[in-house]
Design an enzyme around this catalytic site. Structure first.
Site, PDB file in Angstrom:
ATOM      1  N   ASN A   9      25.766  39.189  30.691  1.00  0.00           N
ATOM      2  CA  ASN A   9      27.281  38.982  30.913  1.00  0.00           C
ATOM      3  C   ASN A   9      27.822  37.879  30.329  1.00  0.00           C
ATOM      4  O   ASN A   9      27.747  36.807  30.683  1.00  0.00           O
ATOM      5  CB  ASN A   9      27.251  39.088  32.551  1.00  0.00           C
ATOM      6  CG  ASN A   9      28.594  38.630  32.963  1.00  0.00           C
ATOM      7  OD1 ASN A   9      29.776  39.158  32.169  1.00  0.00           O
ATOM      8  ND2 ASN A   9      29.241  38.408  34.234  1.00  0.00           N
ATOM      9  N   LYS A  11      30.904  37.072  29.890  1.00  0.00           N
ATOM     10  CA  LYS A  11      31.984  36.608  30.422  1.00  0.00           C
ATOM     11  C   LYS A  11      33.177  36.189  29.571  1.00  0.00           C
ATOM     12  O   LYS A  11      33.127  37.031  28.446  1.00  0.00           O
ATOM     13  CB  LYS A  11      31.889  35.474  31.105  1.00  0.00           C
ATOM     14  CG  LYS A  11      30.853  35.490  32.083  1.00  0.00           C
ATOM     15  CD  LYS A  11      30.283  34.450  33.282  1.00  0.00           C
ATOM     16  CE  LYS A  11      29.331  34.616  34.054  1.00  0.00           C
ATOM     17  NZ  LYS A  11      28.754  33.851  35.195  1.00  0.00           N
ATOM     18  N   HIS A  97      31.950  41.445  40.459  1.00  0.00           N
ATOM     19  CA  HIS A  97      31.303  40.015  40.126  1.00  0.00           C
ATOM     20  C   HIS A  97      32.167  38.986  40.984  1.00  0.00           C
ATOM     21  O   HIS A  97      33.456  39.188  41.042  1.00  0.00           O
ATOM     22  CB  HIS A  97      31.594  39.792  38.481  1.00  0.00           C
ATOM     23  CG  HIS A  97      30.684  38.501  38.345  1.00  0.00           C
ATOM     24  ND1 HIS A  97      31.308  37.391  38.400  1.00  0.00           N
ATOM     25  CD2 HIS A  97      29.484  38.547  37.603  1.00  0.00           C
ATOM     26  CE1 HIS A  97      30.354  36.492  38.090  1.00  0.00           C
ATOM     27  NE2 HIS A  97      29.226  37.140  37.525  1.00  0.00           N
ATOM     28  N   GLU A  99      33.135  36.202  40.336  1.00  0.00           N
ATOM     29  CA  GLU A  99      34.396  35.601  39.680  1.00  0.00           C
ATOM     30  C   GLU A  99      35.662  36.448  39.806  1.00  0.00           C
ATOM     31  O   GLU A  99      36.886  36.239  39.771  1.00  0.00           O
ATOM     32  CB  GLU A  99      34.074  35.278  38.238  1.00  0.00           C
ATOM     33  CG  GLU A  99      32.942  34.234  38.022  1.00  0.00           C
ATOM     34  CD  GLU A  99      32.233  34.145  36.881  1.00  0.00           C
ATOM     35  OE1 GLU A  99      32.453  34.981  35.788  1.00  0.00           O
ATOM     36  OE2 GLU A  99      31.013  33.409  37.162  1.00  0.00           O
ATOM     37  N   GLU A 169      23.794  38.541  43.457  1.00  0.00           N
ATOM     38  CA  GLU A 169      24.074  37.389  42.721  1.00  0.00           C
ATOM     39  C   GLU A 169      24.491  36.181  43.885  1.00  0.00           C
ATOM     40  O   GLU A 169      25.857  36.243  44.189  1.00  0.00           O
ATOM     41  CB  GLU A 169      25.047  37.400  41.796  1.00  0.00           C
ATOM     42  CG  GLU A 169      24.725  38.324  40.617  1.00  0.00           C
ATOM     43  CD  GLU A 169      25.448  38.268  39.121  1.00  0.00           C
ATOM     44  OE1 GLU A 169      24.819  37.970  38.455  1.00  0.00           O
ATOM     45  OE2 GLU A 169      26.655  38.216  39.292  1.00  0.00           O
ATOM     46  N   GLY A 175      26.084  30.108  37.554  1.00  0.00           N
ATOM     47  CA  GLY A 175      26.520  29.011  36.682  1.00  0.00           C
ATOM     48  C   GLY A 175      26.184  27.616  37.050  1.00  0.00           C
ATOM     49  O   GLY A 175      26.824  26.829  36.489  1.00  0.00           O
ATOM     50  N   SER A 215      21.948  31.717  37.442  1.00  0.00           N
ATOM     51  CA  SER A 215      20.967  30.663  36.910  1.00  0.00           C
ATOM     52  C   SER A 215      19.712  31.136  36.426  1.00  0.00           C
ATOM     53  O   SER A 215      18.689  30.325  36.420  1.00  0.00           O
ATOM     54  CB  SER A 215      21.002  29.464  37.435  1.00  0.00           C
ATOM     55  OG  SER A 215      22.165  28.814  37.793  1.00  0.00           O
ATOM     56  N   GLY A 236      24.059  35.291  32.715  1.00  0.00           N
ATOM     57  CA  GLY A 236      25.311  34.843  32.359  1.00  0.00           C
ATOM     58  C   GLY A 236      25.040  33.692  31.042  1.00  0.00           C
ATOM     59  O   GLY A 236      24.848  34.220  29.996  1.00  0.00           O
TER      60      GLY A 236
HETATM   61  P1  PGA Z   1      24.801  32.557  35.146  1.00  0.00           P
HETATM   62  O1  PGA Z   1      25.865  33.931  35.563  1.00  0.00           O
HETATM   63  O2  PGA Z   1      23.532  33.230  34.610  1.00  0.00           O
HETATM   64  O3  PGA Z   1      25.547  31.751  34.224  1.00  0.00           O
HETATM   65  O4  PGA Z   1      24.273  31.739  36.371  1.00  0.00           O
HETATM   66  C1  PGA Z   1      25.358  35.228  36.193  1.00  0.00           C
HETATM   67  C2  PGA Z   1      26.522  35.897  36.398  1.00  0.00           C
HETATM   68  O5  PGA Z   1      27.331  35.530  36.673  1.00  0.00           O
HETATM   69  O6  PGA Z   1      26.249  37.141  36.224  1.00  0.00           O
END
Ligand code: PGA
Length: 252
Positions: A9, A11, A97, A99, A169, A175, A215, A236
């Site tokens: 992803n 983003k 997601h 976000e 998630e 993140g 992460s 991500g």
């Molecule tokens: P991250 O994001 O691996 O940067 O934690 C995962 C995601 O939001 O799908």
């Protein structure tokens, strides 16, 4: 056997040239290595979907959008419909997601509509669920995930549910550099599988791919993916660097 997936992803990252370079690196890796049963998906920003889909058409790479409108078509400036993605031969679409839930106020109800549009247009949803930190600390994480699945996904008929991929998630891990422990991931994945069994049946539960996200990186992917109910990852930050993403693909 259910499909193992590593999905990136991206983003809101990468300029056109950077996106092109990253896609080329991933395509080159896939063309020159045996990735076994692992399905690799990249979810770039919408403006690069065509670029990604052109490159993917010549190799074993799948492309997903990061979002889709809940509306079929019409006066929704800035939005992208499932019909458009279908016409561009996009395979997957991330829906729900955290976000999108947080910054764009997408509710479980809206997400159910997005799921419907995706299914109607042959896009496989990667449905994200997961609890906030205070919810986990209060011991409510199972209830939160159950509600998200029940209100946005479990209205699907059994046939349609076959196309769904779920990504667990935990929001506190996205993140942040804090990863769920292997036990925390396995426990939630097994719980999600039990909910699918309860709502549909054993076959549906066994066949649904459930990814972990938050992460996940080249250092912890192997341990996370080794869990019985963890079928891969939604990545991500680490999906933005070809070398890291490739290491994660090799972690099965
Ligand atoms: P991250 O994001 O691996 O940067 O934690 C995962 C995601 O939001 O799908």
């Amino acid at each position: 056997m259910r499909t193992q997936i590593v999905a990136g992803n991206w983003k809101m990252n990468k300029t056109f040239q950077e996106a092109d370079d990253l896609i080329n690196d991933i395509v080159e890796f896939i063309n020159n290595n045996d990735i076994g049963n692992t399905e690799v998906i990249i979810c770039p920003p919408a403006v690069y979907l065509e670029l990604a889909s052109d490159s993917a058409s010549e190799t074993d790479l799948f492309v997903g959008a990061q979002n889709v409108s809940e509306h079929e078509s019409g006066a929704y400036t800035g939005e992208i419909s499932a019909a458009m993605l279908e016409s561009m031969k996009i395979d997957y679409c991330i829906i729900g997601h955290s976000e999108r839930r947080k910054y764009f106020h997408e509710t479980n109800e809206v997400l159910a509509e997005k799921i419907n549009r995706a299914i109607e247009h042959s896009l496989r949803p990667v449905f994200c669920c997961g609890e906030l930190l205070p919810e986990r600390e209060a011991g409510k994480h199972f209830d939160i995930v159950k509600t998200q699945l029940t209100e946005s996904l479990f209205h699907l008929k059994e046939d349609d549910f076959e196309d769904v991929v779920i990504a667990y998630e935990p929001v506190w891990a996205i993140g942040t550099g804090v990863t769920a422990t292997s036990d925390q991931a396995q426990e939630m994945h097994a719980y999600i599988r039990s909910l699918i069994k309860e709502r549909y049946n054993e076959d549906a539960a066994e066949n649904t791919t459930i990814l972990y996200g938050g992460s996940c990186n080249p250092k912890n992917a192997k341990e996370l993916f080794a869990n019985k109910d963890v079928d891969g990852g939604l990545i991500g930050g680490a999906s933005l660097v070809a070398e890291d993403f490739i290491k994660i693909i090799k972690s099965f």
